[in-house]
Scaffold this motif. Structure first.
Motif, PDB file in Angstrom:
ATOM      1  N   LEU A 256      -5.707   3.833  10.604  1.00  0.00           N
ATOM      2  CA  LEU A 256      -4.277   4.551  10.556  1.00  0.00           C
ATOM      3  C   LEU A 256      -4.173   5.998  10.661  1.00  0.00           C
ATOM      4  CD1 LEU A 256      -2.994   1.745   7.758  1.00  0.00           C
ATOM      5  CD2 LEU A 256      -2.679   2.021  10.167  1.00  0.00           C
ATOM      6  N   ALA A 257      -2.973   6.443  11.072  1.00  0.00           N
ATOM      7  CA  ALA A 257      -2.674   7.739  10.951  1.00  0.00           C
ATOM      8  C   ALA A 257      -1.210   7.720  10.609  1.00  0.00           C
ATOM      9  CB  ALA A 257      -2.872   8.459  12.388  1.00  0.00           C
ATOM     10  N   TYR A 258      -0.808   8.939  10.016  1.00  0.00           N
ATOM     11  CA  TYR A 258       0.662   9.266   9.789  1.00  0.00           C
ATOM     12  C   TYR A 258       1.124  10.500  10.312  1.00  0.00           C
ATOM     13  CZ  TYR A 258      -1.135   5.864   6.130  1.00  0.00           C
ATOM     14  OH  TYR A 258      -1.572   4.524   5.550  1.00  0.00           O
ATOM     15  N   THR A 259       2.569  10.327  10.755  1.00  0.00           N
ATOM     16  CA  THR A 259       3.133  11.498  11.023  1.00  0.00           C
ATOM     17  C   THR A 259       3.857  12.082   9.905  1.00  0.00           C
ATOM     18  OG1 THR A 259       5.274  10.359  11.627  1.00  0.00           O
ATOM     19  CG2 THR A 259       3.590  10.690  13.366  1.00  0.00           C
ATOM     20  N   ARG A 260       4.427  13.115   9.970  1.00  0.00           N
ATOM     21  CA  ARG A 260       5.021  13.875   8.759  1.00  0.00           C
ATOM     22  C   ARG A 260       6.412  14.119   8.921  1.00  0.00           C
ATOM     23  NH1 ARG A 260       1.020  16.280   5.922  1.00  0.00           N
ATOM     24  NH2 ARG A 260       2.414  17.967   5.136  1.00  0.00           N
ATOM     25  N   TYR A 302      -0.648  -6.586   0.928  1.00  0.00           N
ATOM     26  CA  TYR A 302      -0.886  -5.094   1.283  1.00  0.00           C
ATOM     27  C   TYR A 302       0.242  -4.381   0.921  1.00  0.00           C
ATOM     28  CZ  TYR A 302      -5.614  -6.577   2.393  1.00  0.00           C
ATOM     29  OH  TYR A 302      -6.949  -7.047   2.240  1.00  0.00           O
ATOM     30  N   GLU A 303       1.284  -4.840   0.393  1.00  0.00           N
ATOM     31  CA  GLU A 303       2.768  -4.120   0.291  1.00  0.00           C
ATOM     32  C   GLU A 303       2.444  -3.070  -0.832  1.00  0.00           C
ATOM     33  OE1 GLU A 303       6.081  -6.279   0.203  1.00  0.00           O
ATOM     34  OE2 GLU A 303       5.248  -7.955   1.279  1.00  0.00           O
ATOM     35  N   ILE A 304       3.285  -2.258  -0.763  1.00  0.00           N
ATOM     36  CA  ILE A 304       3.172  -1.005  -1.631  1.00  0.00           C
ATOM     37  C   ILE A 304       3.920  -1.116  -2.795  1.00  0.00           C
ATOM     38  CG2 ILE A 304       3.680   1.633  -1.837  1.00  0.00           C
ATOM     39  CD1 ILE A 304       3.166   1.637   1.183  1.00  0.00           C
ATOM     40  N   PRO A 305       3.323  -1.069  -4.081  1.00  0.00           N
ATOM     41  CA  PRO A 305       4.252  -1.334  -5.220  1.00  0.00           C
ATOM     42  C   PRO A 305       5.126  -0.004  -5.559  1.00  0.00           C
ATOM     43  CG  PRO A 305       2.016  -1.489  -5.821  1.00  0.00           C
ATOM     44  CD  PRO A 305       1.939  -1.022  -4.304  1.00  0.00           C
ATOM     45  N   LEU A 306       6.408  -0.259  -6.124  1.00  0.00           N
ATOM     46  CA  LEU A 306       7.152   0.766  -6.153  1.00  0.00           C
ATOM     47  C   LEU A 306       7.387   1.163  -7.685  1.00  0.00           C
ATOM     48  CD1 LEU A 306       9.599   0.184  -3.257  1.00  0.00           C
ATOM     49  CD2 LEU A 306       7.983   1.683  -3.030  1.00  0.00           C
ATOM     50  N   VAL A 307       6.975   0.445  -8.281  1.00  0.00           N
ATOM     51  CA  VAL A 307       7.146   0.415  -9.804  1.00  0.00           C
ATOM     52  C   VAL A 307       5.653   1.052 -10.489  1.00  0.00           C
ATOM     53  CG1 VAL A 307       7.608  -0.465 -12.083  1.00  0.00           C
ATOM     54  CG2 VAL A 307       8.475  -1.377  -9.970  1.00  0.00           C
ATOM     55  N   PRO A 308       5.664   2.243 -11.333  1.00  0.00           N
ATOM     56  CA  PRO A 308       4.540   2.754 -11.801  1.00  0.00           C
ATOM     57  C   PRO A 308       3.789   1.820 -12.511  1.00  0.00           C
ATOM     58  CG  PRO A 308       6.417   4.254 -12.302  1.00  0.00           C
ATOM     59  CD  PRO A 308       6.999   3.226 -11.728  1.00  0.00           C
ATOM     60  N   GLY A 309       2.469   1.978 -12.265  1.00  0.00           N
ATOM     61  CA  GLY A 309       1.469   1.230 -13.435  1.00  0.00           C
ATOM     62  C   GLY A 309       0.791   0.072 -12.468  1.00  0.00           C
ATOM     63  N   VAL A 310       1.124  -0.041 -10.927  1.00  0.00           N
ATOM     64  CA  VAL A 310       0.438  -0.765 -10.247  1.00  0.00           C
ATOM     65  C   VAL A 310      -0.264  -0.051  -9.034  1.00  0.00           C
ATOM     66  CG1 VAL A 310       0.691  -2.903  -8.974  1.00  0.00           C
ATOM     67  CG2 VAL A 310       2.223  -2.637 -10.933  1.00  0.00           C
ATOM     68  N   PRO A 311      -1.633  -0.191  -8.880  1.00  0.00           N
ATOM     69  CA  PRO A 311      -2.173   0.714  -7.779  1.00  0.00           C
ATOM     70  C   PRO A 311      -1.711   0.020  -6.365  1.00  0.00           C
ATOM     71  CG  PRO A 311      -3.979  -0.491  -9.287  1.00  0.00           C
ATOM     72  CD  PRO A 311      -2.470  -1.081  -9.644  1.00  0.00           C
ATOM     73  N   THR A 312      -1.720   1.174  -5.340  1.00  0.00           N
ATOM     74  CA  THR A 312      -1.382   0.937  -4.064  1.00  0.00           C
ATOM     75  C   THR A 312      -2.737   0.044  -3.655  1.00  0.00           C
ATOM     76  OG1 THR A 312      -2.213   2.985  -3.674  1.00  0.00           O
ATOM     77  CG2 THR A 312       0.147   2.977  -3.891  1.00  0.00           C
ATOM     78  N   PRO A 313      -2.378  -0.775  -2.489  1.00  0.00           N
ATOM     79  CA  PRO A 313      -3.466  -1.397  -1.755  1.00  0.00           C
ATOM     80  C   PRO A 313      -4.607  -0.501  -1.303  1.00  0.00           C
ATOM     81  CG  PRO A 313      -1.468  -2.233  -0.859  1.00  0.00           C
ATOM     82  CD  PRO A 313      -1.203  -0.978  -1.856  1.00  0.00           C
ATOM     83  N   GLU A 314      -5.757  -0.838  -1.341  1.00  0.00           N
ATOM     84  CA  GLU A 314      -6.982  -0.070  -0.950  1.00  0.00           C
ATOM     85  C   GLU A 314      -6.487   0.196   0.652  1.00  0.00           C
ATOM     86  OE1 GLU A 314     -11.736  -0.073  -0.179  1.00  0.00           O
ATOM     87  OE2 GLU A 314     -10.820  -1.851  -1.440  1.00  0.00           O
ATOM     88  N   GLY A 315      -6.605   1.374   1.260  1.00  0.00           N
ATOM     89  CA  GLY A 315      -6.566   1.916   2.516  1.00  0.00           C
ATOM     90  C   GLY A 315      -5.466   2.544   2.772  1.00  0.00           C
ATOM     91  N   VAL A 316      -4.339   2.680   1.763  1.00  0.00           N
ATOM     92  CA  VAL A 316      -2.870   3.055   2.020  1.00  0.00           C
ATOM     93  C   VAL A 316      -3.100   4.326   0.815  1.00  0.00           C
ATOM     94  CG1 VAL A 316      -0.406   3.127   1.329  1.00  0.00           C
ATOM     95  CG2 VAL A 316      -1.828   0.951   2.133  1.00  0.00           C
ATOM     96  N   PRO A 317      -2.842   5.680   1.541  1.00  0.00           N
ATOM     97  CA  PRO A 317      -2.730   6.832   0.576  1.00  0.00           C
ATOM     98  C   PRO A 317      -1.760   6.645  -0.465  1.00  0.00           C
ATOM     99  CG  PRO A 317      -2.537   7.376   2.911  1.00  0.00           C
ATOM    100  CD  PRO A 317      -2.233   5.825   2.942  1.00  0.00           C
TER     101      PRO A 317
END
Length: 348
Positions: A256-260, A302-317
């Motif tokens: 994966l690559a990300y634009t800015r 592999y969805e991104i949590p939006l509430v603090p205290g839950v890790p993001t999935p491995e592989g996602v910055p």
């Protein structure tokens, strides 16, 4: 913990989120909102509740709804399932005939929610609920559940990270073969974001310049698989397709690559619109933003949590390392100009 264990735990113990059902929380997250609550601290749900549920994510959302139902035996829950865009259209038509028949609309995409919100059908999100998610994702009438980021999924035998432009608008200048899925809702939300950020004319020119280089696929999973197999050099898609494929085959030639700061790195969300007064619908959303549900969707989907205290999935910055554009996601509901633009460019 897999989906079966999640449901078995909810069913056998009568408790969604009892210790051991869903684990993996590490305290990671932003400091601008409190840590995610456990379902153990949430009020029981009771009474009638009708939920319109956008179909998708391999049935994970349905699993969550069923687990909430089993944990709350006094909740008389009616669920109508369908594509998010179709349910949004249904709600708009119901609104014209006197009022939406649902208490709550859980959509996989902010654009469908934006369409409902634009029609004045959604009530304001209570401030205590709004403030449970990280700051960039607080909206007046949309309660986000999880995030998904637009990415460039590229074949690692063909390209290196340095080959990928940081500006999505510069992509037509590169001589890449690109996979995309123009009929897919996520792609159309991406184009809507580009239209809002860059303007209609620049978006039209981008689409026309990309068209000769692009190969069309029915869905974004197919487009990402095509990149992995070398049919194309890269594909434009949400992040989780790549992570799901890599989970099954870690040595796959895919990264994966990300634009800015542009539509190429848009963070869209699944989320909820509250459609009726009453506390039951509000408390239902608290379950969706609980530590257990956020962890489950992150781990299984592999969805991104939006509430603090839950890790993001491995592989996602971490979210703070992604550079999404500043954009009110409810504006993605204005889809018709996007479809007209895509037709003018000949990509629909």
């Amino acid at each position: 913990m897999d989906r079966r264990a999640f449901l078995q735990g909810a069913s056998a113990l009568g408790v969604l989120g009892t210790s051991g059902i869903l684990t993996g929380c590490s305290g990671e997250g932003g400091a601008d909102a409190p840590p995610a609550l456990s379902v153990e601290k949430l009020p029981e749900l009771a009474g009638d509740l009708t939920v319109y549920l956008g179909r998708g994510e391999g049935g994970l959302y349905s699993d969550v709804v069923e687990a909430i139902r089993k944990r709350n035996p006094d909740l008389n829950l009616e669920v109508r399932r369908g594509p998010s865009s179709a349910l949004a259209n249904t709600l708009v038509e119901e609104g014209k005939r006197g009022g939406a028949r649902a208490d709550l609309f859980w959509s996989i995409d902010a654009s469908s929610l934006g369409r409902v919100i634009d029609q004045g059908l959604a009530r304001e999100i209570p401030s205590d609920l709004r403030n449970r998610v990280m700051k960039p994702f607080r909206f007046e009438s949309l309660a986000p559940v999880t995030g998904r980021v637009r990415t460039v999924a590229y074949n690692t035998e063909r390209l290196t990270p340095a080959d990928i432009p940081e500006d999505i608008m510069a992509l037509p200048e590169r001589n890449f073969r690109v996979g995309w899925a123009p009929a897919y809702g996520a792609f159309q939300s991406f184009v809507t974001a580009m239209r809002i950020l860059e303007g209609d004319q620049a978006t039209l020119e981008w689409l026309r310049a990309m068209k000769p280089k692009a190969r069309e696929y029915a869905g974004e999973l197919g487009a990402v698989m095509a990149a992995a197999q070398g049919e194309v050099d890269l594909s434009l898609a949400n992040h989780y397709y790549t992570l799901r494929l890599k989970a099954g085959k870690p040595d796959m030639n895919l990264a994966l690559a990300y634009t800015r700061g542009d539509a190429g790195s848009l963070i869209n969300t699944s989320g909820v619109a509250l459609l009726s007064p009453g506390q039951t619908a509000v408390n239902f959303v608290r379950y969706l933003q609980s530590r257990e549900v956020q962890s489950y969707l992150a781990r299984e989907g592999y969805e991104i949590p939006l509430v603090p205290g839950v890790p993001t999935p491995e592989g996602v910055p971490a979210l703070e390392r992604i550079n999404p554009p500043q954009l009110d996601l409810t504006r993605l509901g204005n889809l018709q100009p996007t479809l007209e633009l895509m037709r003018r460019a000949g990509v629909l």
